[in-house]
Design an enzyme around this catalytic site. Structure first.
Site, PDB file in Angstrom:
ATOM      1  N   GLU A  85      58.733  48.845  23.067  1.00 41.41           N
ATOM      2  CA  GLU A  85      58.942  49.430  24.310  1.00 41.41           C
ATOM      3  C   GLU A  85      60.265  49.301  24.894  1.00 41.41           C
ATOM      4  OE1 GLU A  85      56.293  47.907  27.237  1.00 41.41           O
ATOM      5  OE2 GLU A  85      54.634  48.158  26.051  1.00 41.41           O
ATOM      6  N   ARG A 136      45.512  44.723  35.658  1.00 38.07           N
ATOM      7  CA  ARG A 136      45.438  44.593  34.320  1.00 38.07           C
ATOM      8  C   ARG A 136      45.485  42.966  34.049  1.00 38.07           C
ATOM      9  NH1 ARG A 136      50.861  46.940  32.081  1.00 38.07           N
ATOM     10  NH2 ARG A 136      52.000  45.117  31.523  1.00 38.07           N
ATOM     11  N   HIS A 186      56.992  54.960  36.913  1.00 32.75           N
ATOM     12  CA  HIS A 186      57.827  54.305  35.960  1.00 32.75           C
ATOM     13  C   HIS A 186      58.176  55.519  34.995  1.00 32.75           C
ATOM     14  CE1 HIS A 186      58.751  52.185  32.313  1.00 32.75           C
ATOM     15  NE2 HIS A 186      58.671  50.856  32.881  1.00 32.75           N
ATOM     16  N   ASN A 214      48.311  43.557  24.322  1.00 35.06           N
ATOM     17  CA  ASN A 214      49.710  43.815  24.915  1.00 35.06           C
ATOM     18  C   ASN A 214      50.344  42.790  25.553  1.00 35.06           C
ATOM     19  OD1 ASN A 214      51.494  46.557  25.386  1.00 35.06           O
ATOM     20  ND2 ASN A 214      51.095  45.456  27.415  1.00 35.06           N
ATOM     21  N   GLU A 215      51.424  42.465  24.949  1.00 31.68           N
ATOM     22  CA  GLU A 215      52.074  41.414  25.635  1.00 31.68           C
ATOM     23  C   GLU A 215      51.332  39.875  26.152  1.00 31.68           C
ATOM     24  OE1 GLU A 215      54.284  43.445  28.969  1.00 31.68           O
ATOM     25  OE2 GLU A 215      55.935  44.076  27.740  1.00 31.68           O
ATOM     26  N   GLU A 222      51.922  52.543  37.798  1.00 29.21           N
ATOM     27  CA  GLU A 222      53.221  52.741  37.130  1.00 29.21           C
ATOM     28  C   GLU A 222      53.488  54.281  37.335  1.00 29.21           C
ATOM     29  OE1 GLU A 222      52.928  50.505  33.354  1.00 29.21           O
ATOM     30  OE2 GLU A 222      53.760  48.575  34.542  1.00 29.21           O
TER      31      GLU A 222
END
Ligand code: GAL
Length: 669
Positions: A296, A102, A347, A140-141, A344
């Site tokens: 998050e 990503r 996760h 995102n981030e 993930e």
């Protein structure tokens, strides 16, 4: 807001139905949707497929769950990569990255910018009036840097705006050294892989450039969304401070709510709580004291050195309340349901692989039930602290430059040590930017704020002259904002305030420490006592230096080696205030004792050591007190009201047993 990242595109209709029921059971009210969904939303350039997202928003709405809708631009689809290879990110060594993970893009590439704005506009058009929409979550981030030619030309434009002329840039970067003088803007490059040490000014400016470049990318998406939904709040989620590629202080103004992702650094309850306190105080500071959003966190686990470790049962709940106590209006998680496949898949999630019949989901339900009793707290404003710690992204970046006296000194480590010492001493703390207005604080700590402009130094000088208590550590005020050393003895720009002069740095190897003896007396806990000079008082690590007192009094001196007898900790009266200097990183206990006693003398309110007490105030005169006892004996906190967690009334004094916590709605004071 309770819930988190929700990725229904990974599941079938039967699972969606199960999700609906489980979200109701857990009282989830918020789902962050679409974060990495670009390839499904736009399977081919310019052709859209919104059916699944339509169905998701309708279903969540029918289920009473509000949606934080993301633009998916943190993960361009494979077709984008193949169509626009020039938009792929390039590393400093010139190698290009490929899709398959990503964040595979250069944010400065025109094709990426265009495609990002297009998908954001489509989402704005389609979902702007959807009743489930609570908030936009741009990207995102933000956090990818790139060293490609697009980045190079954007960097040059940024440098021209900053310096105006090549002469100023040459001067700022010290290009007279090593034949780096630039005669044309075209010669200026990103700090790509080099034979030996890179130019420190160039490296620092590249970090600043990327912060501004990414911010511009956020702002352009935000403005597209705003044109469709002027009333809907817009934000983006920041990574925690250590991993942050941007300077959050400049971003705080551009988001409608500061949103932070925080993955705990330690599975230990006390270290974890100190970590939460630091990151929460930082998040609150970025937003100028406003409530903020924990966008998050990981359910249950902490990944420590690549190994998955569980927080002990009950801690997901108490940790979530710690964030709320320090201003968060949410407990949001990555992610709702554990993935079956993908990078993930291991996760942790609120609904684990084991399904709802699990400890994890039971804790999810318990957390939802608890948060539902605290709804009235949302929107209330955290009460500012009387002490502050300064945090500065440029100093963090500059101290990572190769070729400095020690690679082991990191601004954020020192900031965390100082913040942690105050936290352990029961002292509430705000996090402030360099140059912030300090007039409301009784105590300000400047932890390895390595770069300091003359104007930031002037504000510290004015603060002490006006009566403030200032604690400055080693590696502060050493260089100007361009990373050029302030001359004539360190820390050149603060010498007069501190009444000292440092001639040489003597950094320590990680496994070594230095002994300190009291110069005339010492603190035991918070009491000053006379002690014979020979008794070892404290130890320091990381750093020592050859220091002369020039007006300051010496509180502790080094006890051995080349620095034996020379000052280690000093105190200087300056105007109506006092400036303290720590030339080494004191052991945790010593730092807590010293800062605790300085805070006491400054009249900073404190709870018993290990007990954290914070307050949030509503607009209607109500307030909520949060108390957590991380110590080993019971603590008593003055308050009256009702404990929202138990319903029990409190009259005058709240008892908090060790390891316990309480949230009190206080009677109007
Ligand atoms: C965050 C990210 C999430 C997920 C999570 C895993 O940094 O925003 O998408 O990857 O980490 O810990």
């Amino acid at each position: 807001m309770f819930g988190g990242d929700y990725n229904p595109e990974q599941w079938d209709a039967a699972t969606w139905a199960a999700d609906d029921a489980l979200m109701r059971e857990a009282q989830v009210n918020t789902a962050t949707v679409g974060v990495f969904s670009w390839a499904l939303l736009e399977p081919a350039e310019g052709s859209y497929s919104f059916d699944w997202l339509d169905a998701t928003l309708d279903r969540l709405h029918a289920n009473g769950v509000r949606v934080v809708l993301a633009t998916p631009t943190a993960s361009p689809p494979p077709w984008f990569t193949l169509a626009h290879p020039d938009a792929l990110p390039v590393r400093p060594d010139g190698s290009r990255l490929w899709h398959g993970s990503r964040d595979t893009y250069c944010a400065a590439a025109p094709a990426y910018r265009e495609a990002s704005l297009r998908i954001a506009a489509e989402l704005g058009k389609r979902y702007g009036s959807h009743p489930a929409l609570a908030m936009w979550h741009v990207h995102n981030e933000y956090g990818t840097m790139c060293w490609c030619d697009h980045a190079a030309s954007a960097f040059r434009a940024w440098l021209r705006a900053r310096y105006g002329s090549l002469d100023s840039l040459n001067e700022a970067w010290g290009t007279a050294f090593w034949s780096q003088h630039y005669s044309s803007w075209d010669e200026v490059l990103p700090p790509r892989a080099t034979q030996y040490l890179p130019n420190p000014g160039q490296s620092l400016d590249f970090r600043r450039f990327w912060s501004d470049e990414l911010l511009a990318r956020y702002v352009e998406q935000r403005d597209v969304l705003r044109s469709h939904t002027p009333e809907v709040p817009i934000t983006t989620n920041f990574m925690g401070p250590e991993n942050l590629v941007m300077d959050p202080w400049s971003w705080g103004r551009e988001v409608d709510a500061v949103a932070v992702d925080h993955y705990l650094s330690s599975a230990s309850p006390v270290a974890g709580a100190a970590d939460i306190a630091f990151v929460s105080d930082w998040a609150r500071g970025i937003g100028g004291g406003r409530p903020w959003l924990l966008m998050e966190q990981a359910p249950s686990t902490v990944i420590s050195d690549g190994v998955l470790t569980h927080r002990s049962p009950g801690r997901m709940l108490s940790d979530s309340l710690e964030y709320v106590a320090r201003g968060s209006d949410s407990a949001l998680f990555f992610q709702w349901r554990a993935s079956r496949a993908g990078a993930e898949m291991y996760h942790p999630a609120l609904v684990p692989h084991a399904g709802p019949d699990s400890r994890m989901f039971a804790e999810t339900v318990a957390l939802g039930a608890t948060l539902s009793r605290l709804g009235e707290v949302a929107g209330s404003v955290p009460v500012p602290a009387s002490a502050a710690v300064m945090v500065d992204a440029s100093s963090q970046w500059a101290l990572q430059t190769r070729g400095l006296p020690s690679p082991h000194v990191r601004h954020l480590d020192v900031a965390r040590a100082v913040h942690g010492a105050l936290w352990r001493s029961g002292i509430g703390c705000d996090v402030v930017a360099a140059g912030a207005d300090l007039s409301a604080y009784s105590l300000v700590a400047v932890p390895a704020v390595y770069l300091m402009s003359s104007s930031s130094a002037a504000s510290l000088r004015a603060y002490v002259a006006g009566g403030g208590q200032l604690v400055v550590t080693f590696c502060s005020g050493i260089a100007d904002e361009q990373h050029r050393i302030w001359l004539d003895g360190y820390p050149g720009v603060l010498r007069d305030v501190l009444g000292i002069r440092v001639e040489e740095f003597h950094p320590l190897q990680p496994a070594t420490s230095a002994g300190l003896v009291a110069d005339g007396g010492s603190w035991t806990g918070r009491l000053w006592t006379e002690r014979p000079r020979t008794e070892r008082l404290w130890t320091g690590r990381l750093w020592t230096e050859r220091l002369r007192a020039e007006g300051a009094s010496v509180l502790a001196a080094y006890d051995s080696g080349d620095l034996a007898g020379l000052p280690a900790v000093t105190k200087h009266s300056f105007g109506a205030g006092t400036a303290w200097y720590l030339s080494t990183l004191l052991s945790d206990d010593a730092l807590a004792a010293l800062l605790g006693s300085i805070a006491d003398a400054a009249g900073v309110p404190a709870s018993p050591p290990g007990v954290s007490v914070t307050r949030r105030e509503g607009t209607d005169g109500r307030s909520w007190l949060f108390a957590f006892n991380h110590g080993s004996s019971a603590a008593w906190v003055p308050t009256s009201g009702v404990d929202l967690l138990t319903g029990v009334a409190v009259a005058g004094t709240l008892e908090v047993p060790p390891g316990r916590y309480a949230v009190i709605r206080e009677e109007a004071r």
